[in-house]
Write an enzyme that holds these catalytic residues in place. Structure first.
Site, PDB file in Angstrom:
ATOM      1  N   THR A  30       0.821  -1.212   0.000  1.00 61.91           N
ATOM      2  CA  THR A  30       0.000   0.000   0.000  1.00 61.91           C
ATOM      3  C   THR A  30       0.850   1.254   0.000  1.00 61.91           C
ATOM      4  O   THR A  30       0.450   2.281  -0.537  1.00 61.91           O
ATOM      5  CB  THR A  30      -0.941  -0.033   1.231  1.00 61.91           C
ATOM      6  OG1 THR A  30      -1.815  -1.132   1.056  1.00 61.91           O
ATOM      7  CG2 THR A  30      -1.754   1.233   1.363  1.00 61.91           C
ATOM      8  N   TYR A  58      -7.994   1.026  -3.902  1.00 60.09           N
ATOM      9  CA  TYR A  58      -6.686   1.321  -4.475  1.00 60.09           C
ATOM     10  C   TYR A  58      -5.998   0.033  -4.868  1.00 60.09           C
ATOM     11  O   TYR A  58      -6.430  -1.060  -4.494  1.00 60.09           O
ATOM     12  CB  TYR A  58      -5.812   2.080  -3.466  1.00 60.09           C
ATOM     13  CG  TYR A  58      -5.456   1.260  -2.249  1.00 60.09           C
ATOM     14  CD1 TYR A  58      -6.293   1.202  -1.146  1.00 60.09           C
ATOM     15  CD2 TYR A  58      -4.279   0.507  -2.222  1.00 60.09           C
ATOM     16  CE1 TYR A  58      -5.969   0.415  -0.041  1.00 60.09           C
ATOM     17  CE2 TYR A  58      -3.953  -0.268  -1.126  1.00 60.09           C
ATOM     18  CZ  TYR A  58      -4.803  -0.312  -0.042  1.00 60.09           C
ATOM     19  OH  TYR A  58      -4.491  -1.091   1.040  1.00 60.09           O
ATOM     20  N   THR A  91       1.708  -4.137   4.394  1.00 65.53           N
ATOM     21  CA  THR A  91       1.620  -4.392   5.839  1.00 65.53           C
ATOM     22  C   THR A  91       1.044  -5.774   6.173  1.00 65.53           C
ATOM     23  O   THR A  91       1.224  -6.256   7.287  1.00 65.53           O
ATOM     24  CB  THR A  91       0.753  -3.322   6.538  1.00 65.53           C
ATOM     25  OG1 THR A  91      -0.555  -3.332   5.964  1.00 65.53           O
ATOM     26  CG2 THR A  91       1.368  -1.945   6.405  1.00 65.53           C
ATOM     27  N   ASP A  92       0.338  -6.410   5.212  1.00 67.86           N
ATOM     28  CA  ASP A  92      -0.348  -7.669   5.534  1.00 67.86           C
ATOM     29  C   ASP A  92       0.613  -8.755   6.028  1.00 67.86           C
ATOM     30  O   ASP A  92       0.288  -9.496   6.963  1.00 67.86           O
ATOM     31  CB  ASP A  92      -1.110  -8.191   4.310  1.00 67.86           C
ATOM     32  CG  ASP A  92      -2.330  -7.335   3.971  1.00 67.86           C
ATOM     33  OD1 ASP A  92      -2.678  -6.442   4.759  1.00 67.86           O
ATOM     34  OD2 ASP A  92      -2.944  -7.582   2.911  1.00 67.86           O
ATOM     35  N   LYS A 102       0.545  -7.269  13.125  1.00 66.74           N
ATOM     36  CA  LYS A 102      -0.535  -6.372  12.684  1.00 66.74           C
ATOM     37  C   LYS A 102      -1.787  -6.706  13.484  1.00 66.74           C
ATOM     38  O   LYS A 102      -2.171  -7.874  13.568  1.00 66.74           O
ATOM     39  CB  LYS A 102      -0.767  -6.573  11.183  1.00 66.74           C
ATOM     40  CG  LYS A 102      -1.737  -5.572  10.580  1.00 66.74           C
ATOM     41  CD  LYS A 102      -1.810  -5.709   9.058  1.00 66.74           C
ATOM     42  CE  LYS A 102      -2.719  -4.630   8.489  1.00 66.74           C
ATOM     43  NZ  LYS A 102      -2.784  -4.666   7.020  1.00 66.74           N
ATOM     44  N   GLU A 141      -1.594 -28.527  29.432  1.00 67.06           N
ATOM     45  CA  GLU A 141      -2.757 -29.397  29.191  1.00 67.06           C
ATOM     46  C   GLU A 141      -2.450 -30.468  28.151  1.00 67.06           C
ATOM     47  O   GLU A 141      -3.216 -31.400  27.975  1.00 67.06           O
ATOM     48  CB  GLU A 141      -3.953 -28.555  28.740  1.00 67.06           C
ATOM     49  CG  GLU A 141      -4.536 -27.684  29.855  1.00 67.06           C
ATOM     50  CD  GLU A 141      -5.780 -26.952  29.398  1.00 67.06           C
ATOM     51  OE1 GLU A 141      -6.833 -27.591  29.252  1.00 67.06           O
ATOM     52  OE2 GLU A 141      -5.686 -25.731  29.179  1.00 67.06           O
TER      53      GLU A 141
HETATM   54  N1  ASP Z   1      -2.660  -5.521   1.086  1.00 63.63           N
HETATM   55  C1  ASP Z   1      -1.658  -4.531   1.324  1.00 63.63           C
HETATM   56  C2  ASP Z   1      -0.312  -5.228   1.362  1.00 63.63           C
HETATM   57  O1  ASP Z   1      -0.006  -5.876   2.315  1.00 63.63           O
HETATM   58  C3  ASP Z   1      -1.942  -3.816   2.592  1.00 63.63           C
HETATM   59  C4  ASP Z   1      -0.917  -2.799   3.022  1.00 63.63           C
HETATM   60  O2  ASP Z   1       0.166  -2.685   2.495  1.00 63.63           O
HETATM   61  O3  ASP Z   1      -1.217  -2.058   3.983  1.00 63.63           O
HETATM   62  O4  ASP Z   1       0.411  -5.132   0.420  1.00 63.63           O
END
Ligand code: ASP
Length: 378
Positions: free
Chosen positions: A61, A74, A140-141, A213, A333
């Site tokens: 992103t 996007y 970020t994923d 995340k 457990e």
């Molecule tokens: N789907 C995107 C990615 O991980 C989300 C992001 O970058 O925030 O490339």
């Protein structure tokens, strides 16, 4: 008259001759060049003192651009690393930057091939002394998985900083430029050495092992539940590390030949769990299974029986948890000693999977040895 007569005399003495005018112009012009050269070499001298940072762009992103589908929609990975750098004012005052494009993908498509390319390029840049630090731009994923993978395979103590953003570059309040600025700030700081791979987003510096995340869309999404951020960064206050760097205590793993890590599946536990996902994973060739267990890495009786049978056949079984914080502890457990299981300690399922893959690739398959690797931090 006398006065009038005197004036032209004075003027004549100081007036340049027809020939002198171009000479003065030439002199001024060459002074201009000399001054510009001096300023330029002053800048060069200043720049020469700045650290050399290699920016490796992968997409995400942070490199996203709005598309026409709907407000807020996007596409990831549309802008190059070079363009990203150009869009952030002041980066050239922090470091001498050089950008390379490794991939242009959303990190939901992150894969072994890109991981290996990143790891090899970083190691080469450090071994050949081409760079003092590396910044990786990333979605970020799966940012935390790439950070953890690199943390386990890159040797040396030079800073490696991974950065992303939750909003695309074309959003009204894009977080990418600020995050990238702070990532370069952290990478350029000698105090960042010997801390492993660091994730820098939204004014926080977090370690590769802990960072995860936690929110699908908020810019305040990355957190380190068990140990908190390594430090904080902002353009006004600079960088504050919460503790001195300890140097790297943990092992690094060799990249296996080829460009693929062994198949390790994550099986998510829930109420009414049966053995089907475990049997499926094995029938598709999984060499290891990471359980995203309930609570302290628990699962139902049928699933547990299937895991026990898998371990007996030589499949590596690692118990992790779907719970966001805490540690999975041996023999509470579940009788790990009897079943030949490993516990992931603080590693969430997606990171436990990466470590299991690296260990299997390195020929480590005995549960006791695997457990040692998972516990190595303490
Ligand atoms: N789907 C995107 C990615 O991980 C989300 C992001 O970058 O925030 O490339």
């Amino acid at each position: 008259m006398t006065q009038h007569a005197a004036r032209p005399a004075i003027h004549r003495r100081n007036r340049p001759s027809i020939l002198a005018a171009p000479l003065i112009a030439l002199a001024l012009w060459s002074w201009g060049i000399a001054a510009a050269q001096a300023a330029e070499s002053g800048k060069d001298a200043m720049a020469a003192g700045l650290p050399r940072i290699l920016v490796l762009a992968t997409g995400g992103t942070i490199a996203g651009q709005a598309d026409a589908r709907a407000t807020g929609a996007y596409k990831s990975g549309q802008i190059t690393g070079e363009q990203l750098m150009q869009s952030v004012p002041g980066l050239d005052k922090l470091a001498r930057l050089n950008a390379e494009q490794i991939s242009s993908i959303g990190s939901q498509d992150m894969n072994d091939k890109v991981w290996f390319a990143l790891a090899r390029r970083i190691q080469e840049a450090f071994d050949k002394n081409e760079a003092d630090a590396v910044v990786i731009t990333h979605g970020t994923d799966t940012l935390e998985e790439t950070a953890f993978f690199l943390d386990n395979v890159v040797r040396g103590d030079k800073p490696v900083v991974i950065v992303g953003s939750m909003r695309p570059a074309t959003a009204v309040s894009a977080d990418g430029p600020g995050n990238l600025y702070e990532a370069v700030q952290v990478a350029a700081d000698p105090r960042s050495r010997g801390r492993g791979v660091l994730a820098v987003l939204n004014d926080k510096i977090q370690g590769a092992r802990s960072v995860t995340k936690t929110n699908t869309t908020s810019i305040e999404t990355f957190s380190s539940a068990n140990d908190g951020p390594v430090g904080y960064v902002d353009s006004a206050g600079g960088i504050r590390f919460m503790a001195q760097a300890q140097g790297l205590k943990r092992a690094t793993y060799q990249l296996p030949a080829g460009e693929q890590l062994p198949r390790v599946a994550i099986v998510y536990s829930h109420a009414n769990m049966d053995a089907v996902p475990i049997e499926d994973a094995i029938s598709h060739g999984a060499k290891g299974i990471v359980l995203a267990g309930v609570g302290d890495g628990n699962t139902s009786k049928p699933a547990l029986d299937a895991l026990e049978a898998a371990a007996k056949k030589g499949v590596i079984v690692v118990r992790s948890t779907r719970v966001r914080s805490g540690f999975v502890t041996r023999n509470v457990e579940v009788d790990d000693d009897k079943n030949g299981f490993v516990v992931s300690e603080d590693l969430n399922p997606q990171k436990a999977r990466v470590l299991t893959q690296l260990l299997i690739a390195g020929g480590v398959t005995a549960p006791a040895e695997l457990q040692k690797a998972f516990t190595a931090t303490w």
